[in-house]
Scaffold this motif. Structure first.
Motif, mmCIF file in Angstrom:
data_model
loop_
_atom_site.group_PDB
_atom_site.id
_atom_site.type_symbol
_atom_site.label_atom_id
_atom_site.label_comp_id
_atom_site.label_asym_id
_atom_site.label_seq_id
_atom_site.Cartn_x
_atom_site.Cartn_y
_atom_site.Cartn_z
ATOM 1 N N PRO A 1 0.820 -1.225 0.000
ATOM 2 C CA PRO A 1 0.000 0.000 0.000
ATOM 3 C C PRO A 1 0.851 1.271 0.000
ATOM 4 O O PRO A 1 0.474 2.268 -0.616
ATOM 5 N N PHE A 2 2.015 1.227 0.653
ATOM 6 C CA PHE A 2 2.892 2.390 0.661
ATOM 7 C C PHE A 2 3.445 2.649 -0.741
ATOM 8 O O PHE A 2 3.492 3.791 -1.208
ATOM 9 N N PRO B 1 2.366 -9.957 2.409
ATOM 10 C CA PRO B 1 2.155 -9.952 3.868
ATOM 11 C C PRO B 1 3.357 -10.525 4.603
ATOM 12 O O PRO B 1 3.831 -11.618 4.289
ATOM 13 N N VAL B 2 3.872 -9.754 5.564
ATOM 14 C CA VAL B 2 5.054 -10.160 6.314
ATOM 15 C C VAL B 2 4.599 -10.920 7.549
ATOM 16 O O VAL B 2 3.891 -10.380 8.408
ATOM 17 N N THR B 3 5.024 -12.162 7.627
ATOM 18 C CA THR B 3 4.646 -12.983 8.782
ATOM 19 C C THR B 3 5.825 -13.266 9.685
ATOM 20 O O THR B 3 5.657 -13.768 10.797
ATOM 21 N N PHE C 1 -1.316 4.295 4.758
ATOM 22 C CA PHE C 1 -0.597 3.180 4.120
ATOM 23 C C PHE C 1 -1.219 1.841 4.503
ATOM 24 O O PHE C 1 -0.538 0.821 4.550
ATOM 25 N N ILE C 2 -2.515 1.856 4.792
ATOM 26 C CA ILE C 2 -3.253 0.628 5.098
ATOM 27 C C ILE C 2 -4.355 0.456 4.052
ATOM 28 O O ILE C 2 -5.078 1.414 3.736
ATOM 29 N N GLY D 1 -0.839 -3.620 5.229
ATOM 30 C CA GLY D 1 -0.053 -2.395 5.147
ATOM 31 C C GLY D 1 0.618 -2.116 6.472
ATOM 32 O O GLY D 1 1.011 -3.019 7.193
ATOM 33 N N PHE D 2 0.740 -0.859 6.820
ATOM 34 C CA PHE D 2 1.238 -0.495 8.142
ATOM 35 C C PHE D 2 0.660 0.882 8.501
ATOM 36 O O PHE D 2 0.450 1.752 7.669
#
Length: 797
Positions: A39-40, A75-77, A198-199, A241-242
């Motif tokens: 998203p960023f 997606p960061v897991t 950024f989400i 996102g973040f």
């Protein structure tokens, strides 16, 4: 390109995800949430269009760098992925918070979307919001799980409703942290606001109808969160996102809000809340060693007075005593100084040179203070009070500190205004408790005595203070508008109603005797007839009492007994009691007619006096006391002691005497014109007592009214009480007559003055030509009285 960007984050050795303590969270709130930087990147691509060349190059470089790491776009897991690319995250932080920002103010962190879990935080953020072991994201002390739930849901639903329903909620979810500043020891406040640009949030299924949810479409607020969660559950959505938590120093606004709350929660603003105000001002200043003084300046009768309860909250004034002449002198000197120099003064260095210019600061210098701010607080009416800041550190209190407190000045002005009103209410309460509600002309004197009582109320002197309210050398004017033959008219109306009541008793007994043969009824009927004969021959007061006792103690008990023992009589006896208890009915119609007529006349007279009196007060302040009897009596006192700030001249006395005479003529015409409209055609008489010698009056606490002082002056009061029924000497003719004004005097010079007034009013056709010069019969304790009597032109309009 990378080398031209300086890191703003304050690099850490590793990047880990730090979650809040789960015990403080409401674990029922969950959303499918994943960290991703796609998203960023998409956000940057949108910004490429229309951007400047320099910004375009930076955005393009960042996009290129992130796209080189596909793992960050998914997606960061695994937190290790973040740690492996910490340099890129540092660059990202610098982009979001440029290097031109002050390093220590860059308080931010990235977070898992809509969770209280953070990563990649700046060093200033870590110091305040992450625990020392970097295991927990700290939440504000005292925050409940329920309040966190509401804030979290507000953030999520704000995004959902704006994206999918085009509804922008009226919500401002944020967290406020109270934090102790380790350098100053003062509490500071930080507000964490959430940036969600950024989400990306997406539904997993079909969206519910907004009408079924807990959102009010008028106020655009979530009024029922439980309903909202039921109809639009969060597991229906996923976020990627973040987010960015950004911390802002909120101390100034929080202090101002705290001051507002103090003022809003207190209807009255007495000195008990000043300590709360001082604490919030100290938080605004930001230095623990700084002492704050806030001194309200109060006024009594438009002059400043030293109130110890106010002075004790100041720095230079806290030891002043209202009974100490030196304290009062210093207080007056300060008031004069601040009135002449109302501008705020930051004295970064407090020394002997300052004391020479402002001697009142010596007490602070002796106490070890070395810098000082004086901030007089005022409005359009002048000085309201004084804000003081004092520090033992030279140069600590400067223009920057003064700029901070400047923001609180409107609120402090409001507090001091409310305090002044509260002080006035305290004075007024004492006047009402110890004296009586008073007219403005003399209220100033009672305010002085109340003020003396208020600051001595805990001493033995207070017990005797309230009896000492005296006005010396005042001129009295007395007048009476009486109802002609009022006692005769009242007796006549009572007589007619009693005659009607006796007739009702007679009719009721006759009807009862047709069905009941009781000798007791015959006895009541005979006694009733006897009273009827007595009324026809007149109604002495003792007969009125006897007749009413006959009704209450003989007729009523018999009828009550018959109603319960002989059901066939109930309707007849009920009718009797209904008529007897209807005080607006025909058994009371003559008395009511008399009272209505009397009230109409009295109210008309009083209204006229109030209207005329308002005009006369503008000429010269005076005390006007009026009270109702079978008419209206009034006494006026005028003189220098009642209005010490208004120079008195005998012209004011002559003016009010002429006004009194002309007003009596006006009132006589008004009451005469009322006669056709009155149920009972009552007439009024007009009497004036002339007394040319000044006298002293004092307030009688027991009767809550003014009375004359001195044995000679008592004669004046005796005359007032005995003139209403006085006759002309050697006749049976009453002095007071309808359509006339009688003026009683004892000094021939008084008569000469009033003859001039009479001639003037005759020239204006208010009085008829001619005047009677009369001698009056001797009264008990009073002799030698004479009178002038004139006819009023009742037809003059």
């Amino acid at each position: 390109m990378e080398e031209t960007i300086a890191p703003a984050m304050g690099s850490a050795n590793h990047v880990n995800i730090v979650a809040a303590d789960s015990e403080k969270l409401n674990n029922s709130i969950t959303i499918d949430s994943k960290i991703s930087f796609r998203p960023f990147v998409n956000y940057l691509k949108e910004k490429l269009q229309g951007g400047s060349d320099t910004r375009t190059r930076i955005y393009s470089y960042l996009i290129e760098r992130f796209e080189e790491v596909p793992a960050l776009l998914e997606p960061v897991t695994d937190a290790h992925v973040l740690e492996e690319h910490q340099d890129l995250l540092d660059m990202l932080g610098t982009t979001l918070f440029p290097v031109v920002s002050e390093q220590e103010k860059n308080m931010f962190t990235m977070s898992v979307p809509y969770e209280f879990s953070v990563f990649n935080y700046s060093t200033p953020f870590r110091k305040l919001f992450i625990d020392e072991t970097e295991e927990h994201f700290l939440l504000p002390d005292g925050t409940t799980a329920e309040s966190l739930k509401m804030a979290q849901c507000a953030l999520i639903y704000e995004h959902i409703l704006e994206k999918f329903y085009n509804i922008k909620l009226n919500e401002d979810p944020h967290l406020v942290y109270p934090v102790e500043d380790k350098k100053t020891g003062m509490k500071r406040y930080y507000k964490l606001r959430y940036d969600r640009r950024f989400i990306d949030i997406m539904p997993k299924g079909s969206l519910p109808q907004i009408q079924d949810c807990g959102v009010c479409l008028n106020s655009l607020r979530i009024l029922d969160l439980d309903r909202q969660l039921e109809k639009m559950p969060l597991d229906l959505f996923e976020a990627e996102g973040f987010g960015v938590w950004i911390a802002e120093d909120f101390t100034i606004q929080e202090s101002l809000d705290a001051i507002k709350k103090v003022l809003l929660h207190q209807e009255a603003c007495d000195t008990s809340i000043i300590n709360d105000l001082k604490k919030n001002i100290q938080a605004l200043v930001g230095y623990n060693e700084v002492e704050v003084g806030l001194t309200p300046f109060v006024k009594l009768n438009n002059r400043f007075v030293l109130d110890e309860t106010c002075a004790k909250h100041g720095l230079v004034s806290k030891n002043w005593k209202s009974g100490d002449a030196e304290s009062v002198a210093t207080y007056n000197m300060c008031v004069g100084f601040f009135s002449e120099h109302p501008e705020p003064m930051p004295l970064s260095i407090l020394d002997e040179k300052v004391v020479e210019v402002a001697p009142f600061t010596k007490v602070l210098l002796d106490q070890g203070f070395r810098s000082y701010i004086i901030y007089p607080i005022q409005n359009n009416d002048g000085l309201l009070g004084l804000l003081e800041l004092a520090s033992p550190v030279s140069n600590q209190l400067d223009q920057e500190v003064m700029n901070r407190v400047e923001k609180a000045m409107p609120l402090l002005s409001l507090a001091l205004l409310k305090n002044r009103d509260t002080f006035g209410n305290r004075i007024e309460k004492i006047i009402k408790e110890k004296f009586t509600p008073l007219q403005p002309a003399v209220e100033w004197k009672f305010a002085e005595v109340a003020w003396e009582y208020m600051h001595k109320q805990h001493t033995e002197e207070a017990a005797v203070i309230t009896g000492n309210v005296v006005f010396d050398n005042v001129y009295p004017l007395y007048g009476a508008i009486d109802i002609r033959n009022s006692s005769v008219e009242r007796s006549r109306s009572i007589q007619k109603d009693l005659k009607t009541h006796i007739q009702l008793v007679d009719d009721t007994l006759d009807k009862l005797q047709t069905s009941l043969h009781l000798p007791l009824l015959e006895g009541l009927k005979f006694k009733n007839f006897t009273f009827s004969q007595a009324i026809d021959n007149g109604l002495p007061a003792e007969d009125e009492v006897r007749i009413n006792e006959f009704f209450e103690k003989e007729v009523d008990p018999v009828l009550e007994h018959l109603r319960s023992s002989h059901p066939q009589t109930q309707e007849l006896i009920d009718n009797y009691f209904n008529l007897k208890n209807d005080y607006e009915g025909y058994l009371y119609r003559h008395r009511n007619a008399y009272e209505t007529s009397l009230a109409t006349i009295n109210n008309t007279v009083l209204q006229n006096f109030e209207k005329q009196e308002e005009i006369m007060q503008q000429s010269y302040p005076h005390y006007f006391e009026k009270y109702k009897t079978d008419g209206v009596e009034y006494t006026i006192y005028i003189g220098q002691s009642i209005a010490p700030n208004n120079p008195f001249n005998m012209l004011f006395l002559k003016n009010i005497r002429l006004w009194q005479l002309s007003t009596m003529a006006d009132i006589a015409r008004i009451t005469h014109a009322l006669i056709p409209t009155l149920p009972v055609p009552l007439q009024t008489t007009q009497l004036i007592l002339i007394h040319s010698q000044p006298l002293s009056i004092s307030f009688r606490k027991d009767e809550r009214r003014f009375d004359v002082e001195g044995s000679y002056n008592i004669r004046y009061e005796i005359m007032k009480k005995r003139l209403d029924k006085v006759n002309i000497r050697d006749t049976n003719e009453r002095l007071t007559q309808p359509g006339k004004i009688a003026m009683v005097y004892s000094n021939p010079k008084e008569a000469q003055e009033y003859q001039e007034y009479i001639l003037f009013l005759q020239s204006k056709n208010m009085l008829k030509p001619g005047m009677e010069m009369l001698e009056l019969e001797e009264l008990q304790g009073v002799s030698g009285l004479k009178a002038i009597r004139v006819d009023i032109n009742l037809d003059n309009q």
